[in-house]
Design a protein around this motif. Structure first.
Motif, PDB file in Angstrom:
ATOM      1  N   MET A 180       0.814  -1.249   0.098  1.00  0.00           N
ATOM      2  CA  MET A 180      -0.066  -0.015   0.010  1.00  0.00           C
ATOM      3  C   MET A 180       0.875   1.379  -0.075  1.00  0.00           C
ATOM      4  O   MET A 180       2.120   1.002   0.411  1.00  0.00           O
ATOM      5  N   TYR A 200     -11.743   8.330   3.011  1.00  0.00           N
ATOM      6  CA  TYR A 200     -12.227   6.982   3.165  1.00  0.00           C
ATOM      7  C   TYR A 200     -13.134   6.615   2.254  1.00  0.00           C
ATOM      8  O   TYR A 200     -14.170   7.658   2.442  1.00  0.00           O
ATOM      9  N   LEU A 228     -14.508  -6.224   0.602  1.00  0.00           N
ATOM     10  CA  LEU A 228     -14.754  -5.428  -0.404  1.00  0.00           C
ATOM     11  C   LEU A 228     -13.496  -4.924  -1.028  1.00  0.00           C
ATOM     12  O   LEU A 228     -12.503  -4.501  -0.040  1.00  0.00           O
ATOM     13  N   PHE A 229     -13.018  -4.788  -2.022  1.00  0.00           N
ATOM     14  CA  PHE A 229     -11.845  -4.084  -2.519  1.00  0.00           C
ATOM     15  C   PHE A 229     -11.713  -2.633  -1.967  1.00  0.00           C
ATOM     16  O   PHE A 229     -10.830  -2.315  -1.429  1.00  0.00           O
ATOM     17  N   SER A 230     -12.854  -1.866  -1.965  1.00  0.00           N
ATOM     18  CA  SER A 230     -12.591  -0.450  -1.459  1.00  0.00           C
ATOM     19  C   SER A 230     -12.410  -0.240  -0.197  1.00  0.00           C
ATOM     20  O   SER A 230     -11.675   0.799   0.591  1.00  0.00           O
ATOM     21  N   GLU A 231     -12.629  -1.497   0.694  1.00  0.00           N
ATOM     22  CA  GLU A 231     -12.425  -1.518   2.229  1.00  0.00           C
ATOM     23  C   GLU A 231     -11.006  -2.146   2.489  1.00  0.00           C
ATOM     24  O   GLU A 231     -10.317  -1.716   3.458  1.00  0.00           O
ATOM     25  N   ASN A 255      -8.350  -2.343  -0.016  1.00  0.00           N
ATOM     26  CA  ASN A 255      -7.444  -1.821  -0.663  1.00  0.00           C
ATOM     27  C   ASN A 255      -7.055  -0.404   0.273  1.00  0.00           C
ATOM     28  O   ASN A 255      -7.265   0.253   0.795  1.00  0.00           O
ATOM     29  N   GLU A 256      -5.328  -0.322   0.066  1.00  0.00           N
ATOM     30  CA  GLU A 256      -4.934   0.757   0.763  1.00  0.00           C
ATOM     31  C   GLU A 256      -5.145   0.732   2.167  1.00  0.00           C
ATOM     32  O   GLU A 256      -5.420   1.984   2.870  1.00  0.00           O
ATOM     33  N   ASN A 294     -17.259  -7.056  -6.413  1.00  0.00           N
ATOM     34  CA  ASN A 294     -16.597  -5.913  -5.624  1.00  0.00           C
ATOM     35  C   ASN A 294     -15.536  -6.438  -4.773  1.00  0.00           C
ATOM     36  O   ASN A 294     -15.055  -5.723  -4.215  1.00  0.00           O
ATOM     37  N   LEU A 295     -15.518  -7.847  -4.601  1.00  0.00           N
ATOM     38  CA  LEU A 295     -14.458  -8.323  -3.758  1.00  0.00           C
ATOM     39  C   LEU A 295     -12.918  -8.061  -3.954  1.00  0.00           C
ATOM     40  O   LEU A 295     -12.679  -8.135  -5.237  1.00  0.00           O
ATOM     41  N   PHE A 296     -12.491  -7.835  -2.875  1.00  0.00           N
ATOM     42  CA  PHE A 296     -11.011  -7.578  -3.318  1.00  0.00           C
ATOM     43  C   PHE A 296     -10.361  -8.504  -4.086  1.00  0.00           C
ATOM     44  O   PHE A 296      -9.560  -8.255  -5.006  1.00  0.00           O
ATOM     45  N   THR A 344      -9.290   2.073  -5.638  1.00  0.00           N
ATOM     46  CA  THR A 344     -10.427   2.519  -5.166  1.00  0.00           C
ATOM     47  C   THR A 344     -11.140   3.847  -5.824  1.00  0.00           C
ATOM     48  O   THR A 344     -12.282   3.815  -6.146  1.00  0.00           O
TER      49      THR A 344
END
Lengths: 346, 346, 346, 346
Positions: free
Chosen positions: A238, A345, B193-196, B198-199, C192-194, C239
């Motif tokens: 990251m 966020y 979830l990706f957006s949760e 990621n980074e 949407n999953l990582f 994201t």
């Protein structure tokens, strides 16, 4: 107030500009860069278009001291020490984001950092370790602030309440830290390449990272005795964020509810410290782009082990945000000026 | 040999198919899925086009037992226990990728996993904890293999040489593990979830993850005494990989050169264990997509702390690769059949 | 001014709170959530701790209208249309972040969006398409603002100067857009999953995305004639951020220097539009977390093809930032209030 | 057969070793590296431990030709041309992964690539453009194979069926390609840094990438006439994968069902080409680590635009996998030898 940034195109320089460009009392008047000195800063970082169009110049210490009331230095000790001598006796200030002024003992500094040039007056400089949550009262009277390292910031803030309350058994502190790649800086090298870091997790400098003596120095003062730590940093895929997971043994059995109260009380005046309720843990995204430090903990009864978790944005509270916080203290203005940033966020 | 996979569309099911489709002695004849039972597996995962086009069916245990010589089960204990009873007395085998058969003591299993249905014969099943590097000799005679958890695999392989050599002080083991998100499975939920993710970097289930009793069971047997551990898992923004950083205290001062020899000797027959030379540390990308476990270490003299680092691909050595390795042992064929995979780097 | 957000825990709701919590003239007084109505917003998003601690409530339209001077609506048309009727005749305002009020022609809206409930007065509402760079003058007099979609924002801003200057051949516009995953919202679903999105790139809804009629409506008005476009959206493993690469044919040969002047002139009063010098191209990170739209272009002489590239942060200029911009226009205050955000880089 | 790799520590070199180390007829006998010539390859890439421990040597063309039956060259033309002359007249073969032998016309090569040294016999070499799906019959008799570029591979495979069937209007081809960062190679430079690429998406070399003349050359031959294209490459925050989205105009209205049959028929003998059913689109993860090319399409009736999407792993089918495929053809062995790899998903 006129400020300059020496080494403006590194990531901490860039982050300083992001923060300072919204600061009501600051004019950025001088930016230096070794690699990009024929450009304006917004040529190098188009994100700064609309905010900062100052030309980048080759380093000139005299010019820096001449133009600036306060200098943010990100360059190594050969420049930092010269600068320190040049401003001695004046009203000028330095906030140093490197390691040059973080140590009480020059011998320890030398042993870990091998400065290119010796300095004679190290202990004489009017300087302070710039962690406001410990040294706020002294920072305001200092001329030179040694801005803490990113890992030490996350670790010291996490440990301070229990160290000061004498809850930790001697020499049982183990620190497992994880950092985003921006902590390795802007220089192109193999270990920082996208294809090497992405989908990868790796420890580095295990038990010998140069932030160890810095943490031991400050922890020893908190503990009022000599503290040795074990420290393992890891590189995480990251860009921003440090999470330090800190393990230490307690003599006594304590509940997390009691710990929560201890932490809440200890930091009750601190606006950049967020203590999480029992059962919640910090995450680096919760503080992304902001100056907050988010702290949570757990207690393992079977082994009397306290687990403290501390998250910061390495470029903000771990570097440039803390530098601005220190500047605000030096200026005698509200400490959160230009730092009331809502984390980004998701 | 005819094999089936119960729960084929989870990530461990998918990875089993990837590995088994190159296995010279195996025919996949039965795949089940709760969510996708009107499709072939390559409709759900086009990556399997050209390799596996078997239709997905709703679960039917009788059919599974009827068609298959060996069943890979990824479903919870209510199915696992039924299946175990159904094959008792036959020549059929089960490799269970869940937790149902990992425990020696049913009470401990119940206390941590709350099975929906009780089972009466738990201790009577002819079953074994499927870590080949410990139990190879018993695995070949077992009917049911309880395939180890992903975290325990990385931790037990890292600790075994020093535990067996009695180098570790009692109850000083602290394990800081970091896992890619695929370890949380294929089910849609906020935390995956990706957006949760990621980074972001976040600890979870601190000091209470369900892999703790599994590790304590096996470590206690290695140590020949009761072992308590502290364990903190973290979620890392990558898909695959686990890195466990393990801290433990030694009574004696030891050099990493001596440790290197201990590890090299201990694992000299093991083809999936890679011991790194002193000064090198493992990284998850070094084992990406492969069945290897990469182990490195460091020794901190000041505090007599041994730091062991162990990296695996959580879906291969941490789950499906190890399951295939166990199958190979059950079959009496070379253990690396279909598992000599070069890691995908970068 | 008192504002409410209906659907506050979606990502556009969260981003509205981030932006509004720094707005000098706004009090957030009402937040609704279907899934998290027993929490405060900072329980769901700890990043908002220190900034917003309002409880989340179940939706109550009467309460919303009663408490709020202006309502940000992120819910579907069945709520949007009711809300619109309830405020008709009052001084209250709605900024709708969904699609309900973006269309001039209700039949086109129905054909693409299939509203659950019909609405009778669609064309009668005092409403406007909320792209300030086109409709600033009308927005200030509207009661309902249909905030543009994320893709249309990036595309329309990129095309407007050349469409208005009649430089584009009829029906030659091809748009290849790439979006970060936050554009798919906060709902847990497979796509949407990582582990599904990371290290992956995929087109979706090719030539049939619901943003097509919205873009064609506005482009047709710019062109003063009917415009058909080809549009392919892609999901990118990041994201935030949208980059639209737009291809169109010109009748004439034009230089990028001339184009640069056309763009610079066209947007000379616009503070959120950044036109890049010839030879430079936009990148999504240049606008991360900010309300800017960064535009660059290239001209391929061999084929008389103009290539326009336009980057925004999908959650800011593509949604919540633009909504705040629209609110500022409605309020008659400086359009950049609370929106002078320096992009977060790196 | 003895093979060597010149430039073994670049990513295409590394990927060649991954693939060749499982090849039944190949011995790797010679590896060169400019930067790491004092190490074995597994020192540089521990992922190759257990598979390849050959020392890296400084480049010596004589030694290469002496030891190897076939040389994989990843070095620039000054070495490629020398090598070509040295093997002329012998039975030795070269598979060149650079651009040196991709062009029919030396003048075009020179104009785009500026070779450091001129070569006189360019048109005389017994060489072929190594896209097996076009030139399989000629490849087997060639001495030098110019392995195609990564972008051209994805594009040519996507366009061939419709070009050969004369379905495309002249000069209407627009190609929007997206590549993972490993395509930029292993050299440290600013643009490849993790912190610069992560959470970022950016176009580069718009309408002037050096793969343009390569694509135009091959498309012109397919079309039997001169073809000009518009080409925009983008850098995507992922390590591996290329997705090319190709737009072209058709004279006629055609259904995707008809297109599906055309594609299926055209590639019916090709084992590395996967044609997706109407309504499905390719994704780079579907081919991760494998030699497949996944192709899908859509047709926009309003504008008679065909949209073709083509996904490959840039390091496999886009480079080293294709090189091994070419080697297999040269050797007269099954083309999929060592290439029947199941993609790694997730």
């Amino acid at each position: 107030m006129n400020v300059g940034i020496l080494g403006a195109t590194g990531y901490t320089g860039l982050e300083l500009i992001r923060l300072l460009s919204k600061h009501p009392y600051v004019n950025i008047v001088y930016l230096t860069s070794r690699s990009f000195d024929e450009n304006t800063i917004s040529d190098v970082y188009p994100s700064l278009e609309n905010f900062c169009k100052i030309p980048l110049e080759k380093l000139n210490l005299e010019k820096a001291v001449g133009l600036c009331d306060l200098i943010f230095n990100t360059l190594p000790s050969e420049y930092a020490f010269k600068l320190a001598k040049m401003i001695t006796g004046s009203q000028k200030k330095i906030i140093d984001l490197g390691s040059s002024f973080r140590f009480d003992d020059y011998e320890i500094y030398k042993q870990w950092y091998f400065p290119k040039e010796e300095v004679t007056l190290y202990e004489k400089f009017n300087r302070i370790y710039g962690l406001p949550e410990i040294y706020r009262d002294k920072i305001q009277y200092a001329q030179i602030v040694g801005n803490p390292g990113c890992y030490p910031t996350s670790v010291l803030l996490g440990l301070m309440p229990v160290m000061k309350n004498k809850l930790i058994k001697d020499n049982t502190i183990i620190i497992d830290s994880k950092s985003g790649v921006s902590g390795s800086g802007h220089e192109p090298k193999y270990g920082n390449l996208f294809s090497e870091c992405n989908e990868n997790l790796k420890p580095y400098n295990v038990a010998k990272h140069r932030h160890v003596p810095e943490m031991e120095q400050e922890l020893s003062k908190m503990q009022e005795g000599s503290v040795n730590i074990v420290f393992t940093p890891h590189l995480v895929p990251m860009t921003r964020g440090i999470l330090s997971t800190i393990y230490c043994k307690c003599d006594i059995n304590i509940t997390i509810e009691e710990l929560y109260i201890i932490y809440k009380n200890y930091y009750k005046e601190e606006q950049f410290i967020r203590i999480l309720k029992p059962g919640l843990y910090p995450s680096t995204k919760d503080v992304y782009g902001s100056n907050f430090c988010e702290i949570g903990f757990e207690f393992d009864k079977k082994t009397n082990t306290l687990i403290i978790m501390s998250a910061i944005d390495n470029l903000v509270k771990g570097a440039s945000g803390q530098a601005v916080q220190n500047m605000n203290i030096l200026l005698g203005i509200p400490e959160n000026t230009a730092l009331e940033i809502v984390p980004v966020y998701p």
